[in-house]
Design an enzyme around this catalytic site. Structure first.
Site, PDB file in Angstrom:
ATOM      1  N   TYR A  97      -9.482   1.721  -5.732  1.00 14.94           N
ATOM      2  CA  TYR A  97      -8.104   1.717  -6.225  1.00 14.94           C
ATOM      3  C   TYR A  97      -7.408   0.516  -5.589  1.00 14.94           C
ATOM      4  O   TYR A  97      -8.063  -0.414  -5.130  1.00 14.94           O
ATOM      5  CB  TYR A  97      -7.488   3.080  -5.850  1.00 14.94           C
ATOM      6  CG  TYR A  97      -6.161   3.395  -6.473  1.00 14.94           C
ATOM      7  CD1 TYR A  97      -5.971   3.308  -7.838  1.00 14.94           C
ATOM      8  CD2 TYR A  97      -5.088   3.814  -5.684  1.00 14.94           C
ATOM      9  CE1 TYR A  97      -4.735   3.613  -8.407  1.00 14.94           C
ATOM     10  CE2 TYR A  97      -3.871   4.129  -6.243  1.00 14.94           C
ATOM     11  CZ  TYR A  97      -3.699   4.022  -7.605  1.00 14.94           C
ATOM     12  OH  TYR A  97      -2.483   4.329  -8.155  1.00 14.94           O
ATOM     13  N   ARG A 161       0.086  -5.535 -18.065  1.00 13.50           N
ATOM     14  CA  ARG A 161       0.791  -5.643 -16.764  1.00 13.50           C
ATOM     15  C   ARG A 161      -0.036  -4.862 -15.754  1.00 13.50           C
ATOM     16  O   ARG A 161       0.247  -3.719 -15.465  1.00 13.50           O
ATOM     17  CB  ARG A 161       2.215  -5.075 -16.903  1.00 13.50           C
ATOM     18  CG  ARG A 161       3.147  -5.361 -15.782  1.00 13.50           C
ATOM     19  CD  ARG A 161       2.823  -4.610 -14.491  1.00 13.50           C
ATOM     20  NE  ARG A 161       3.427  -3.308 -14.347  1.00 13.50           N
ATOM     21  CZ  ARG A 161       2.830  -2.275 -13.726  1.00 13.50           C
ATOM     22  NH1 ARG A 161       1.606  -2.358 -13.241  1.00 13.50           N
ATOM     23  NH2 ARG A 161       3.450  -1.134 -13.615  1.00 13.50           N
ATOM     24  N   LYS A 179      -8.216   4.812 -11.901  1.00 12.51           N
ATOM     25  CA  LYS A 179      -7.282   5.951 -11.890  1.00 12.51           C
ATOM     26  C   LYS A 179      -8.045   7.249 -12.131  1.00 12.51           C
ATOM     27  O   LYS A 179      -7.771   8.281 -11.514  1.00 12.51           O
ATOM     28  CB  LYS A 179      -6.222   5.773 -12.983  1.00 12.51           C
ATOM     29  CG  LYS A 179      -5.228   4.652 -12.709  1.00 12.51           C
ATOM     30  CD  LYS A 179      -4.004   5.139 -11.983  1.00 12.51           C
ATOM     31  CE  LYS A 179      -3.062   3.993 -11.666  1.00 12.51           C
ATOM     32  NZ  LYS A 179      -1.915   4.371 -10.842  1.00 12.51           N
ATOM     33  N   GLU A 250      -0.848   3.604 -18.937  1.00 13.79           N
ATOM     34  CA  GLU A 250      -0.923   2.906 -17.652  1.00 13.79           C
ATOM     35  C   GLU A 250      -0.814   1.401 -17.822  1.00 13.79           C
ATOM     36  O   GLU A 250      -1.520   0.804 -18.656  1.00 13.79           O
ATOM     37  CB  GLU A 250      -2.265   3.248 -16.988  1.00 13.79           C
ATOM     38  CG  GLU A 250      -2.412   2.745 -15.573  1.00 13.79           C
ATOM     39  CD  GLU A 250      -1.533   3.505 -14.591  1.00 13.79           C
ATOM     40  OE1 GLU A 250      -1.515   4.753 -14.646  1.00 13.79           O
ATOM     41  OE2 GLU A 250      -0.856   2.848 -13.778  1.00 13.79           O
ATOM     42  N   ASP A 251       0.029   0.800 -17.039  1.00  9.62           N
ATOM     43  CA  ASP A 251       0.096  -0.656 -16.905  1.00  9.62           C
ATOM     44  C   ASP A 251       0.243  -1.399 -18.240  1.00  9.62           C
ATOM     45  O   ASP A 251      -0.410  -2.432 -18.471  1.00  9.62           O
ATOM     46  CB  ASP A 251      -1.106  -1.167 -16.088  1.00  9.62           C
ATOM     47  CG  ASP A 251      -0.972  -0.790 -14.606  1.00  9.62           C
ATOM     48  OD1 ASP A 251      -0.032  -0.042 -14.272  1.00  9.62           O
ATOM     49  OD2 ASP A 251      -1.790  -1.242 -13.794  1.00  9.62           O
ATOM     50  N   ASP A 273       2.504   6.813 -16.306  1.00 10.07           N
ATOM     51  CA  ASP A 273       2.325   6.858 -14.859  1.00 10.07           C
ATOM     52  C   ASP A 273       3.280   5.910 -14.139  1.00 10.07           C
ATOM     53  O   ASP A 273       3.784   6.233 -13.056  1.00 10.07           O
ATOM     54  CB  ASP A 273       0.865   6.476 -14.573  1.00 10.07           C
ATOM     55  CG  ASP A 273       0.510   6.599 -13.123  1.00 10.07           C
ATOM     56  OD1 ASP A 273       1.002   7.533 -12.472  1.00 10.07           O
ATOM     57  OD2 ASP A 273      -0.277   5.768 -12.637  1.00 10.07           O
ATOM     58  N   ASP A 274       3.521   4.740 -14.712  1.00 11.00           N
ATOM     59  CA  ASP A 274       4.343   3.748 -14.013  1.00 11.00           C
ATOM     60  C   ASP A 274       5.821   4.122 -14.023  1.00 11.00           C
ATOM     61  O   ASP A 274       6.541   3.833 -13.070  1.00 11.00           O
ATOM     62  CB  ASP A 274       4.121   2.361 -14.639  1.00 11.00           C
ATOM     63  CG  ASP A 274       2.671   1.959 -14.499  1.00 11.00           C
ATOM     64  OD1 ASP A 274       2.229   1.749 -13.363  1.00 11.00           O
ATOM     65  OD2 ASP A 274       1.954   1.913 -15.518  1.00 11.00           O
ATOM     66  N   ASN A 420       2.267  -3.556  -5.897  1.00  7.86           N
ATOM     67  CA  ASN A 420       0.819  -3.614  -5.697  1.00  7.86           C
ATOM     68  C   ASN A 420       0.255  -4.870  -6.341  1.00  7.86           C
ATOM     69  O   ASN A 420       0.840  -5.388  -7.294  1.00  7.86           O
ATOM     70  CB  ASN A 420       0.157  -2.397  -6.355  1.00  7.86           C
ATOM     71  CG  ASN A 420       0.544  -1.106  -5.690  1.00  7.86           C
ATOM     72  OD1 ASN A 420       0.610  -1.023  -4.476  1.00  7.86           O
ATOM     73  ND2 ASN A 420       0.807  -0.086  -6.495  1.00  7.86           N
TER      74      ASN A 420
HETATM   75  N1  LIG Z   1       3.720   2.182  -5.716  1.00  7.28           N
HETATM   76  C1  LIG Z   1       3.406   2.618  -6.897  1.00  7.28           C
HETATM   77  O1  LIG Z   1       2.926   3.753  -7.087  1.00  7.28           O
HETATM   78  C2  LIG Z   1       3.628   1.748  -8.064  1.00  7.28           C
HETATM   79  C3  LIG Z   1       3.883   0.411  -7.916  1.00  7.28           C
HETATM   80  N2  LIG Z   1       4.106  -0.368  -9.022  1.00  7.28           N
HETATM   81  C4  LIG Z   1       4.285  -1.782  -8.804  1.00  7.28           C
HETATM   82  O2  LIG Z   1       5.590  -2.151  -9.185  1.00  7.28           O
HETATM   83  C5  LIG Z   1       5.588  -3.519  -9.526  1.00  7.28           C
HETATM   84  C6  LIG Z   1       6.461  -3.692 -10.754  1.00  7.28           C
HETATM   85  O3  LIG Z   1       5.960  -2.985 -11.856  1.00  7.28           O
HETATM   86  P1  LIG Z   1       6.788  -2.949 -13.231  1.00  7.28           P
HETATM   87  O4  LIG Z   1       8.158  -2.466 -12.966  1.00  7.28           O
HETATM   88  O5  LIG Z   1       6.039  -2.213 -14.235  1.00  7.28           O
HETATM   89  O6  LIG Z   1       6.726  -4.501 -13.576  1.00  7.28           O
HETATM   90  P2  LIG Z   1       7.718  -5.490 -14.286  1.00  7.28           P
HETATM   91  O7  LIG Z   1       7.034  -6.785 -14.329  1.00  7.28           O
HETATM   92  O8  LIG Z   1       8.221  -4.894 -15.538  1.00  7.28           O
HETATM   93  O9  LIG Z   1       8.964  -5.572 -13.282  1.00  7.28           O
HETATM   94  C7  LIG Z   1       9.125  -6.503 -12.285  1.00  7.28           C
HETATM   95  C8  LIG Z   1      10.591  -6.638 -11.999  1.00  7.28           C
HETATM   96  O10 LIG Z   1      10.754  -7.502 -10.895  1.00  7.28           O
HETATM   97  C9  LIG Z   1      11.750  -8.445 -11.233  1.00  7.28           C
HETATM   98  N3  LIG Z   1      11.605  -9.701 -10.506  1.00  7.28           N
HETATM   99  C10 LIG Z   1      10.770 -10.725 -10.753  1.00  7.28           C
HETATM  100  N4  LIG Z   1      11.006 -11.736  -9.885  1.00  7.28           N
HETATM  101  C11 LIG Z   1      12.016 -11.335  -9.098  1.00  7.28           C
HETATM  102  C12 LIG Z   1      12.713 -11.935  -8.026  1.00  7.28           C
HETATM  103  N5  LIG Z   1      12.420 -13.164  -7.590  1.00  7.28           N
HETATM  104  N6  LIG Z   1      13.697 -11.237  -7.430  1.00  7.28           N
HETATM  105  C13 LIG Z   1      14.000  -9.993  -7.855  1.00  7.28           C
HETATM  106  N7  LIG Z   1      13.376  -9.371  -8.864  1.00  7.28           N
HETATM  107  C14 LIG Z   1      12.395 -10.047  -9.483  1.00  7.28           C
HETATM  108  C15 LIG Z   1      11.601  -8.662 -12.714  1.00  7.28           C
HETATM  109  O11 LIG Z   1      12.786  -9.254 -13.207  1.00  7.28           O
HETATM  110  P3  LIG Z   1      13.046  -9.543 -14.771  1.00  7.28           P
HETATM  111  O12 LIG Z   1      13.287  -8.173 -15.369  1.00  7.28           O
HETATM  112  O13 LIG Z   1      14.235 -10.397 -14.762  1.00  7.28           O
HETATM  113  O14 LIG Z   1      11.804 -10.195 -15.287  1.00  7.28           O
HETATM  114  C16 LIG Z   1      11.375  -7.226 -13.162  1.00  7.28           C
HETATM  115  O15 LIG Z   1      12.596  -6.555 -13.329  1.00  7.28           O
HETATM  116  C17 LIG Z   1       4.115  -3.919  -9.707  1.00  7.28           C
HETATM  117  O16 LIG Z   1       3.711  -4.673  -8.583  1.00  7.28           O
HETATM  118  C18 LIG Z   1       3.378  -2.610  -9.686  1.00  7.28           C
HETATM  119  O17 LIG Z   1       2.101  -2.721  -9.113  1.00  7.28           O
HETATM  120  C19 LIG Z   1       4.128   0.151 -10.287  1.00  7.28           C
HETATM  121  C20 LIG Z   1       3.858   1.467 -10.484  1.00  7.28           C
HETATM  122  C21 LIG Z   1       3.525   2.343  -9.384  1.00  7.28           C
HETATM  123  C1  LIG Z   2       0.061   2.185  -8.709  1.00 11.67           C
HETATM  124  C2  LIG Z   2       0.333   1.711 -10.057  1.00 11.67           C
HETATM  125  O1  LIG Z   2       0.283   2.470 -11.003  1.00 11.67           O
HETATM  126  C3  LIG Z   2       0.695   0.347 -10.237  1.00 11.67           C
HETATM  127  O2  LIG Z   2       0.830  -0.386  -9.268  1.00 11.67           O
HETATM  128  O3  LIG Z   2       0.859  -0.039 -11.398  1.00 11.67           O
HETATM  129 MG   LIG Z   3       0.234   1.421 -12.830  1.00 12.02          MG
END
Ligand SMILES: NC(=O)C1=CN([C@@H]2O[C@H](COP(=O)(O)OP(=O)(O)OC[C@H]3O[C@@H](n4cnc5c(N)ncnc54)[C@H](OP(=O)(O)O)[C@@H]3O)[C@@H](O)[C@H]2O)C=CC1
Ligand SMILES: CC(=O)C(=O)O
Ligand SMILES: [Mg+2]
Length: 594
Positions: A97, A161, A179, A250-251, A273-274, A420
């Site tokens: 993972y 993504r 997963k 997912e993703d 999941d996200d 991540n």
């Molecule tokens: N811990 C966990 O269980 C999980 C972790 N994650 C992690 O969360 C992260 C984001 O996922 P997700 O929301 O789907 O992805 P997205 O790509 O949709 O979101 C990323 C966000 O970060 C913003 N961003 C980019 N650059 C900057 C910056 N310089 N300053 C501030 N904000 C910025 C983007 O802005 P803009 O909208 O303007 O492009 C966007 O809103 C990933 O790394 C994923 O691995 C996800 C799911 C579960």
């Molecule tokens: C953990 C997870 O689902 C992610 O980083 O997208």
């Molecule tokens: Mg995910």
């Protein structure tokens, strides 16, 4: 996922191909199946097999080699693989993972032939050009698995993504595969009934389009209309072939993550999941954090960095919690949140057109103030909690962490770098500890090492705020109670239940999540709470579980205010429904039946 390598208790003719040459196979079985002389002489017990597998794992020179070794093992000896995973979960989870799975996805087209023997079917690869042949694809899959192994859980991605690594196209297949391994390891889903799927709909990643070894289709991604039409065909085919299958999205990139969830959440048994899984797991950690922070929930000022599927999903769960548990009116609860995206703080008058999912949290009280980045936002908001879902490595710099510490002198700062894999994490545990005088309440998406406070024997264990604590029990609960849909209140019950799983010792040490070594136990507790809530809400369809819950009600919850409680009877039954690898060779090779 791949089938268990298991001898069926029927006599094979010498001409038929042996299905397994397992060194634990007793002589009688070898004789009966005409395998005498085809296997080394020793008849091993499982302990010897386990020790050898672990030795091999340790000998691999890199995490990616470990990943490849484990993948091969899973595809050739499912029982041995899960015995190994369960006995070394803390060590192996980061390989199968996050973070290593991220690297494996990036390299997927280069390592694919070495992940499994050529005969192993490890999931479905559905090209955009073949969505009209979905029934044929599903029939091919059905023919490749043992009769009766109808898939009951699927994880689907289109690779657009993958973690914080961006568009990886078909290479994203590593994520559904990974997963689903956690579904099995953490919550005892039957591995022969787990189906990873990648929608190979192209990629906008130029690197892969130019890579001669890339194994996906070589075209750019389709426009929205074609994407939704193609996805519709796949999901219709899948749900028709396997009625009641539990689907985890997912993703997907954020607009499609929200779009698919809205389109499908009332039509079939699915969840994202996200959005929902991350929302649920972070709420659980947040519930624990605010008990330790030293200021009341309603006085929290929560700054999100990142407003994608994960950020918005988490914040919406937190709003629900503040409304339900703390009786804070929704508008007031919403006003406790600020978001920074790539353009700065999200405000209604920023001058750009906000994506739909950002509108709810856009600030309207900022007057003419616009903060262009996190540094400015920190001074403007003076947050008590900083949540990173931005994919920006080290966004929580020394300066930001030090300021969080100064701003929160009266209370412990909540700092969650959740992106991540670790190459995208906003900061490490060590950094968060050092720059907050060790006062931080911390959780990260990828596991970080423990940290010993210099000059002391005080070793702190960081929490892993990762949806792996919730999607496996949600999937297990869904498989057992067969709800018509997954509701927000069922997800809420899961958060409450997870926050209730912390042991006294974990609470006393300021930890926000249970230790990963206990994940099977906590998954059972969370699944039990999920089942109770599904029955309370009337979404449950499985009469056995409905009767059992009605005969054994949990203490106090109502369907409107789920509290994550469950009865011992349901917990016991959930535990006995969890798949475990065979414990002895006798169990795998029941010679008496031959
Ligand atoms: N811990 C966990 O269980 C999980 C972790 N994650 C992690 O969360 C992260 C984001 O996922 P997700 O929301 O789907 O992805 P997205 O790509 O949709 O979101 C990323 C966000 O970060 C913003 N961003 C980019 N650059 C900057 C910056 N310089 N300053 C501030 N904000 C910025 C983007 O802005 P803009 O909208 O303007 O492009 C966007 O809103 C990933 O790394 C994923 O691995 C996800 C799911 C579960
Ligand atoms: C953990 C997870 O689902 C992610 O980083 O997208
Ligand atoms: Mg995910």
């Amino acid at each position: 996922m791949v089938t268990a390598v298991k001898i069926t208790p029927t006599l094979a003719s010498p001409a038929s191909k042996p299905q397994s040459l397992d060194t634990a196979m007793p002589y009688e079985t070898r004789t009966a199946l005409h395998l005498k002389g085809l296997v080394p002489s020793a008849v091993e017990n499982f302990a010897a097999q386990d020790a050898r597998a672990y030795e091999q794992l340790k000998n691999k020179g890199s995490d990616l080699e470990k990943y490849i070794f484990l993948s091969w093992l899973r595809n050739t000896n499912l029982n041995l693989f899960y015995r190994l995973v369960l006995s070394h979960l803390k060590e192996i989870a980061p390989i199968i993972y996050t973070p290593t799975v991220g690297q494996a996805c990036q390299e997927f087209s280069h390592i694919y032939p070495f992940l499994a023997p050529p005969s192993a079917v490890d999931g479905l690869y559905i090209p955009l050009s073949e969505v009209d042949s979905i029934d044929e694809i599903i029939e091919n899959y059905r023919a490749s698995i043992p009769a009766g192994c109808v898939p009951e859980t699927t994880v689907i991605t289109d690779g657009s993504r993958i973690l914080g690594l961006g568009d990886l196209g078909m290479n994203g297949m590593g994520i559904p595969v990974g997963k689903l391994q956690l579904y099995v390891a953490a919550a005892g889903l039957d591995p022969t009934r787990c189906l990873p799927i990648v929608l190979d709909f192209g990629t906008d990643n130029a690197k892969y389009l130019e890579d001669p070894l890339y194994l996906g289709i070589r075209q750019k991604r389709p426009a929205d209309e074609e994407f939704y039409a193609a996805t519709e065909k796949v999901l219709n085919g899948l749900t028709a072939a396997f009625p009641g299958i539990f689907i985890q999205f997912e993703d997907f990139n954020t607009p499609h993550a929200f779009g698919l969830l809205e389109k499908w959440r009332h039509r079939t048994l699915c969840f994202n999941d996200d959005i929902q899984g991350t929302g649920s797991v972070i709420l659980a950690g947040f519930i624990s954090a605010i008990k330790l922070a030293g200021i009341p929930a309603q006085d929290q000022r929560i700054l999100f960095v990142g407003a994608g599927s994960a950020g918005v999903g988490v914040a919406k769960q937190l709003v629900d919690y503040l409304v339900i548990e703390h009786n804070i009116p929704e508008e007031q609860a919403k006003a406790m949140f600020w978001f920074v995206d790539s353009r700065g703080i999200i405000t209604a008058n920023r001058g750009d057109t906000l994506a739909d999912h950002k509108v709810y949290f856009a600030r309207e009280d900022n007057g003419s103030t616009q903060c262009k980045d996190l540094g400015e936002a920190l001074e403007y908001v003076k947050p008590t909690a900083l949540i990173g879902l931005s994919t920006i490595y080290k966004a929580f710099s020394e300066k930001i962490l030090t300021r969080m510490n100064e701003i929160n002198r009266q209370a412990r700062p909540i700092i969650f770098p959740l992106s991540n894999p670790q190459t995208k994490a906003e900061c490490t545990f060590e950094e968060a500890m050092r720059f907050t005088d060790n006062r931080v309440l911390f959780a990260s998406g990828t596991a970080f090492p423990s940290y010993t406070i210099p000059g002391t024997n005080d070793t702190r264990v960081p929490g892993q705020g990762n949806n792996m604590y919730v999607f496996p029990p949600i999937g297990l609960g869904a498989k057992l109670v067969r709800p018509t849909k997954i509701t927000d209140s069922m997800i809420f019950a899961v958060s409450k239940a997870l926050s209730n799983t912390l042991s006294d010792e974990e609470i006393a040490r300021g930890e926000l999540y249970p230790r990963i070594e206990r994940i099977r136990e906590t998954s059972a507790q969370v699944a039990a709470a999920f089942i109770h809530q599904a029955v309370r809400e009337g979404t449950a369809q499985d009469q056995h579980w409905i009767d059992l819950v009605q005969a054994n009600p949990a203490q106090s919850a109502t369907s409107e205010t789920p509290d994550g409680t469950y009865s011992q009877a349901i917990l016991d039954e959930v535990k006995s429904a969890m798949w475990t690898p065979a414990e002895s060779a006798q169990q795998l090779f029941p010679t008496t039946k031959l």
